[in-house]
Design a protein around this motif. Structure first.
Motif, PDB file in Angstrom:
ATOM      1  N   CYS A  69      -7.845 -15.242   4.329  1.00  0.00           N
ATOM      2  CA  CYS A  69      -7.797 -14.492   3.162  1.00  0.00           C
ATOM      3  C   CYS A  69      -8.030 -12.948   3.561  1.00  0.00           C
ATOM      4  O   CYS A  69      -7.165 -12.172   2.932  1.00  0.00           O
ATOM      5  CB  CYS A  69      -8.800 -14.992   2.276  1.00  0.00           C
ATOM      6  SG  CYS A  69      -8.589 -14.209   0.415  1.00  0.00           S
ATOM      7  N   HIS A  70      -9.192 -12.604   4.065  1.00  0.00           N
ATOM      8  CA  HIS A  70      -9.221 -11.249   4.501  1.00  0.00           C
ATOM      9  C   HIS A  70      -8.113 -10.591   5.187  1.00  0.00           C
ATOM     10  O   HIS A  70      -7.457  -9.523   4.746  1.00  0.00           O
ATOM     11  CB  HIS A  70     -10.307 -10.933   5.285  1.00  0.00           C
ATOM     12  CG  HIS A  70     -10.651  -9.528   5.637  1.00  0.00           C
ATOM     13  ND1 HIS A  70     -11.436  -8.695   4.859  1.00  0.00           N
ATOM     14  CD2 HIS A  70     -10.365  -8.655   6.670  1.00  0.00           C
ATOM     15  CE1 HIS A  70     -11.320  -7.526   5.304  1.00  0.00           C
ATOM     16  NE2 HIS A  70     -10.791  -7.353   6.515  1.00  0.00           N
ATOM     17  N   PHE A  73      -4.728  -9.943   2.979  1.00  0.00           N
ATOM     18  CA  PHE A  73      -4.865  -8.806   2.197  1.00  0.00           C
ATOM     19  C   PHE A  73      -4.787  -7.526   3.045  1.00  0.00           C
ATOM     20  O   PHE A  73      -4.096  -6.589   2.666  1.00  0.00           O
ATOM     21  CB  PHE A  73      -6.048  -8.718   1.323  1.00  0.00           C
ATOM     22  CG  PHE A  73      -5.892  -9.543  -0.266  1.00  0.00           C
ATOM     23  CD1 PHE A  73      -5.156  -9.219  -0.969  1.00  0.00           C
ATOM     24  CD2 PHE A  73      -6.438 -10.959  -0.117  1.00  0.00           C
ATOM     25  CE1 PHE A  73      -4.910  -9.788  -2.321  1.00  0.00           C
ATOM     26  CE2 PHE A  73      -6.249 -11.612  -1.324  1.00  0.00           C
ATOM     27  CZ  PHE A  73      -5.416 -11.100  -2.483  1.00  0.00           C
ATOM     28  N   HIS A  76      -1.243  -6.846   3.793  1.00  0.00           N
ATOM     29  CA  HIS A  76      -0.472  -6.479   2.441  1.00  0.00           C
ATOM     30  C   HIS A  76      -0.796  -5.013   2.344  1.00  0.00           C
ATOM     31  O   HIS A  76       0.170  -4.192   2.159  1.00  0.00           O
ATOM     32  CB  HIS A  76      -1.017  -7.397   1.264  1.00  0.00           C
ATOM     33  CG  HIS A  76      -0.389  -6.834  -0.013  1.00  0.00           C
ATOM     34  ND1 HIS A  76       0.640  -7.011  -0.368  1.00  0.00           N
ATOM     35  CD2 HIS A  76      -1.048  -6.004  -0.873  1.00  0.00           C
ATOM     36  CE1 HIS A  76       0.843  -6.498  -1.594  1.00  0.00           C
ATOM     37  NE2 HIS A  76      -0.461  -5.953  -1.881  1.00  0.00           N
ATOM     38  N   PHE A  77      -1.920  -4.669   2.547  1.00  0.00           N
ATOM     39  CA  PHE A  77      -2.483  -2.998   2.147  1.00  0.00           C
ATOM     40  C   PHE A  77      -1.799  -2.296   3.332  1.00  0.00           C
ATOM     41  O   PHE A  77      -1.575  -0.992   3.025  1.00  0.00           O
ATOM     42  CB  PHE A  77      -3.831  -3.107   1.852  1.00  0.00           C
ATOM     43  CG  PHE A  77      -4.486  -3.588   0.891  1.00  0.00           C
ATOM     44  CD1 PHE A  77      -3.813  -3.382  -0.567  1.00  0.00           C
ATOM     45  CD2 PHE A  77      -5.568  -4.649   0.739  1.00  0.00           C
ATOM     46  CE1 PHE A  77      -4.236  -4.105  -1.936  1.00  0.00           C
ATOM     47  CE2 PHE A  77      -6.039  -4.772  -0.497  1.00  0.00           C
ATOM     48  CZ  PHE A  77      -5.156  -4.842  -1.649  1.00  0.00           C
ATOM     49  N   ASP A  80       1.708  -1.652   2.766  1.00  0.00           N
ATOM     50  CA  ASP A  80       1.933  -0.781   1.851  1.00  0.00           C
ATOM     51  C   ASP A  80       1.647   0.785   2.050  1.00  0.00           C
ATOM     52  O   ASP A  80       2.190   1.682   1.260  1.00  0.00           O
ATOM     53  CB  ASP A  80       0.895  -1.254   0.487  1.00  0.00           C
ATOM     54  CG  ASP A  80       1.314  -2.183  -0.642  1.00  0.00           C
ATOM     55  OD1 ASP A  80       2.338  -2.736  -0.382  1.00  0.00           O
ATOM     56  OD2 ASP A  80       0.474  -2.550  -1.325  1.00  0.00           O
ATOM     57  N   ARG A 132     -10.837  -2.492   1.246  1.00  0.00           N
ATOM     58  CA  ARG A 132      -9.773  -3.144  -0.352  1.00  0.00           C
ATOM     59  C   ARG A 132      -9.492  -4.527   0.087  1.00  0.00           C
ATOM     60  O   ARG A 132      -9.388  -5.451  -0.623  1.00  0.00           O
ATOM     61  CB  ARG A 132      -8.343  -2.250  -0.039  1.00  0.00           C
ATOM     62  CG  ARG A 132      -8.802  -0.796  -0.623  1.00  0.00           C
ATOM     63  CD  ARG A 132      -7.703   0.121  -0.233  1.00  0.00           C
ATOM     64  NE  ARG A 132      -6.357  -0.455  -0.900  1.00  0.00           N
ATOM     65  CZ  ARG A 132      -5.333   0.158  -0.271  1.00  0.00           C
ATOM     66  NH1 ARG A 132      -5.343   1.206   0.434  1.00  0.00           N
ATOM     67  NH2 ARG A 132      -4.255  -0.407  -0.753  1.00  0.00           N
ATOM     68  N   ALA A 133      -9.483  -4.906   1.399  1.00  0.00           N
ATOM     69  CA  ALA A 133      -8.809  -6.372   1.705  1.00  0.00           C
ATOM     70  C   ALA A 133     -10.330  -7.459   1.240  1.00  0.00           C
ATOM     71  O   ALA A 133     -10.180  -8.488   0.780  1.00  0.00           O
ATOM     72  CB  ALA A 133      -8.587  -6.537   3.103  1.00  0.00           C
ATOM     73  N   HIS A 134     -11.289  -6.512   1.422  1.00  0.00           N
ATOM     74  CA  HIS A 134     -12.628  -7.673   1.203  1.00  0.00           C
ATOM     75  C   HIS A 134     -12.541  -7.823  -0.204  1.00  0.00           C
ATOM     76  O   HIS A 134     -12.941  -8.688  -0.789  1.00  0.00           O
ATOM     77  CB  HIS A 134     -13.559  -6.740   1.899  1.00  0.00           C
ATOM     78  CG  HIS A 134     -14.977  -7.748   1.494  1.00  0.00           C
ATOM     79  ND1 HIS A 134     -15.211  -8.807   1.962  1.00  0.00           N
ATOM     80  CD2 HIS A 134     -15.964  -7.341   0.712  1.00  0.00           C
ATOM     81  CE1 HIS A 134     -16.653  -9.512   1.350  1.00  0.00           C
ATOM     82  NE2 HIS A 134     -17.016  -8.284   0.800  1.00  0.00           N
ATOM     83  N   ALA A 136     -10.405  -7.658  -2.311  1.00  0.00           N
ATOM     84  CA  ALA A 136      -9.214  -8.307  -3.097  1.00  0.00           C
ATOM     85  C   ALA A 136      -9.334  -9.929  -2.572  1.00  0.00           C
ATOM     86  O   ALA A 136      -8.587 -10.768  -3.586  1.00  0.00           O
ATOM     87  CB  ALA A 136      -7.997  -7.718  -2.598  1.00  0.00           C
ATOM     88  N   CYS A 137     -10.012 -10.245  -1.514  1.00  0.00           N
ATOM     89  CA  CYS A 137     -10.116 -11.550  -1.273  1.00  0.00           C
ATOM     90  C   CYS A 137     -10.412 -12.796  -2.115  1.00  0.00           C
ATOM     91  O   CYS A 137     -11.692 -12.422  -2.410  1.00  0.00           O
ATOM     92  CB  CYS A 137     -10.539 -11.608  -0.034  1.00  0.00           C
ATOM     93  SG  CYS A 137     -10.998 -13.386   0.719  1.00  0.00           S
TER      94      CYS A 137
END
Length: 153
Positions: A69-70, A73, A76-77, A80, A132-134, A136-137
């Motif tokens: 999951c981490h 994300f 993804h970031f 971006d 941010r990944a953490h 958003a997970c």
């Protein structure tokens, strides 16, 4: 929003009495699309030969799911941000302990190693991407999830 499911299948062998607790904990996880994963209790929890050492156990799957999951994300970031990630490897680990009489996974350590095409981001940007990944997970946000059990007959 969304709902997710998995089918968990265990069958007692005809040679196993069951009430003596000497039965295999080996079972199968079946997911949509037909993927099946051999699963079992951990040999750290239920001794061999009743656990199947080569199968995935729930504790390993929990750590892997948090790591996955981490990572998703993070990718993804990073995308971006205009970064091109060539490889992402995480040697994630989990620790189990007993708190207030309950055994639980108390710590999960993610240890990602990321390789980029071209210039890697500076340490500040990479740390921000991980933060941010953490945040958003979905799974990291769910560690206090209410679990309900509804037997189906």
């Amino acid at each position: 929003m969304s709902s997710f499911g998995a089918e968990v299948i265990w069958t007692r062998s005809a040679t196993e009495k069951f009430t003596d607790r000497r039965y295999s904990r080996g079972h199968v996880w079946r997911f949509d699309g037909g993927v099946e994963i051999p699963a079992s209790s951990s040999p750290h929890v239920v001794p061999l030969p009743y656990s199947v050492e080569e199968n995935v156990d729930p504790e390993e799957a929990y750590v892997a799911a948090l790591s996955s999951c981490h990572m998703l994300f993070f990718l993804h970031f990073a995308s971006d941000s205009g970064l091109v990630v060539d490889r992402y490897v995480d040697a994630a680990t989990g620790e189990m302990a007993k708190i207030d009489g309950k055994t639980m996974i108390t710590k999960v350590a993610l240890k990602p190693s990321v390789t980029y095409l071209g210039n890697a981001p500076d340490a500040v940007l990479e740390a921000d991407l991980h933060h941010r990944a953490h945040e958003a997970c979905f799974l990291a946000n769910s560690v206090k999830t209410e679990i309900t059990v509804t037997p189906v007959s």
